[in-house]
Motif scaffolding. Structure first.
Motif, PDB file in Angstrom:
ATOM      1  N   LEU A   1      42.782  47.674  38.605  1.00 38.61           N
ATOM      2  CA  LEU A   1      42.741  46.216  38.628  1.00 38.61           C
ATOM      3  C   LEU A   1      44.018  45.713  39.277  1.00 38.61           C
ATOM      4  O   LEU A   1      45.108  45.958  38.769  1.00 38.61           O
ATOM      5  N   ASN A   2      43.884  45.043  40.410  1.00 41.87           N
ATOM      6  CA  ASN A   2      45.021  44.531  41.177  1.00 41.87           C
ATOM      7  C   ASN A   2      46.043  45.627  41.482  1.00 41.87           C
ATOM      8  O   ASN A   2      47.252  45.419  41.406  1.00 41.87           O
ATOM      9  N   ARG A  47      41.198  44.988  29.018  1.00 42.73           N
ATOM     10  CA  ARG A  47      41.922  44.058  29.901  1.00 42.73           C
ATOM     11  C   ARG A  47      40.977  42.962  30.370  1.00 42.73           C
ATOM     12  O   ARG A  47      39.819  43.214  30.689  1.00 42.73           O
ATOM     13  N   VAL A  62      39.420  40.099  32.838  1.00 42.78           N
ATOM     14  CA  VAL A  62      39.202  39.941  34.273  1.00 42.78           C
ATOM     15  C   VAL A  62      39.166  38.460  34.587  1.00 42.78           C
ATOM     16  O   VAL A  62      38.600  37.665  33.832  1.00 42.78           O
ATOM     17  N   LYS A  63      39.791  38.075  35.700  1.00 36.84           N
ATOM     18  CA  LYS A  63      39.785  36.685  36.145  1.00 36.84           C
ATOM     19  C   LYS A  63      39.163  36.613  37.534  1.00 36.84           C
ATOM     20  O   LYS A  63      39.135  37.610  38.264  1.00 36.84           O
ATOM     21  N   ASP A  79      40.476  38.504  41.008  1.00 34.65           N
ATOM     22  CA  ASP A  79      41.072  39.822  40.799  1.00 34.65           C
ATOM     23  C   ASP A  79      40.461  40.832  41.768  1.00 34.65           C
ATOM     24  O   ASP A  79      39.270  40.779  42.083  1.00 34.65           O
ATOM     25  N   ARG A  80      41.288  41.779  42.206  1.00 38.01           N
ATOM     26  CA  ARG A  80      40.824  42.836  43.099  1.00 38.01           C
ATOM     27  C   ARG A  80      40.631  44.116  42.286  1.00 38.01           C
ATOM     28  O   ARG A  80      41.522  44.514  41.536  1.00 38.01           O
TER      29      ARG A  80
END
Length: 136
Positions: A40-41, A49, A51-52, A55-56
Motif C-alpha cells: 500500500l503506497n 490497515r 484504504v482511502k 491510494d496506490r
C-alpha cells in the motif's frame, strides 16, 4: 455497493481486496497481505490497515501482478462490474500483464497429454525406448 467517500468512512484493506475481487475469500486476502504480496503506497501493509481513495496498491495474485489506484471504497462484495469500478489499473501494469500473458503463450509446453497419473502401456514403452536411446 460502493461506500460514500466522506472522511468518516473506513474500509479495511483485506475487505476492500475481497470486495474488488482480487481474492476469492477474505481469508485468502489476509494471507496474501501477511505474506507480503500486497503493498500500500509502496509499503508493506497489514490486513487491518484502512484504504482511502487515491491510494496506490501493488497486488501479486496467482493470475498476475496488478498496480492499481483505489477509485471507490466498498466493504461488501458485489457484481464483477461494480468490483471493476472500485479501482483503476495503471497503464504500466496493464502493459506488463499483457506482455507476461503473451510470453506464457509462446513458451514451450512440455506436458504430455497422457502424463497425468499412471503411464499407459504404450507410453511406458515410448519412455523405455527413449531412455535406451539416450544411454547409448
Amino acid at each position: 455497493m460502493p461506500v460514500q467517500d466522506d472522511a468518516s468512512t473506513k474500509v479495511r484493506l483485506d475487505k476492500w481486496l475481497w470486495a474488488a475481487r482480487f481474492f476469492k475469500t477474505r481469508s485468502l486476502a489476509t494471507d496474501a497481505i501477511d505474506a507480503g504480496h500486497v503493498h500500500l503506497n509502496g509499503d508493506r501493509a497489514k490486513p487491518a490497515r484502512t484504504v482511502k481513495i487515491g491510494d496506490r496498491l501493488r497486488i501479486l495474485t496467482a493470475h498476475g501482478e496488478f498496480g492499481v489506484v483505489v477509485a471507490q471504497l466498498a466493504d461488501r462484495r458485489g457484481p464483477a462490474e461494480v468490483a471493476r469500478a472500485l479501482y483503476e489499473e495503471t497503464p504500466e501494469s496493464e502493459a506488463r500483464r499483457l506482455q507476461q500473458a503473451q510470453e506464457r503463450t509462446l513458451e514451450p509446453n512440455f506436458e504430455h497429454p497422457l502424463s497425468k497419473g499412471r503411464p499407459t502401456k504404450k507410453w511406458r514403452r515410448q519412455l523405455h525406448d527413449f531412455s535406451r536411446k539416450q544411454q547409448g
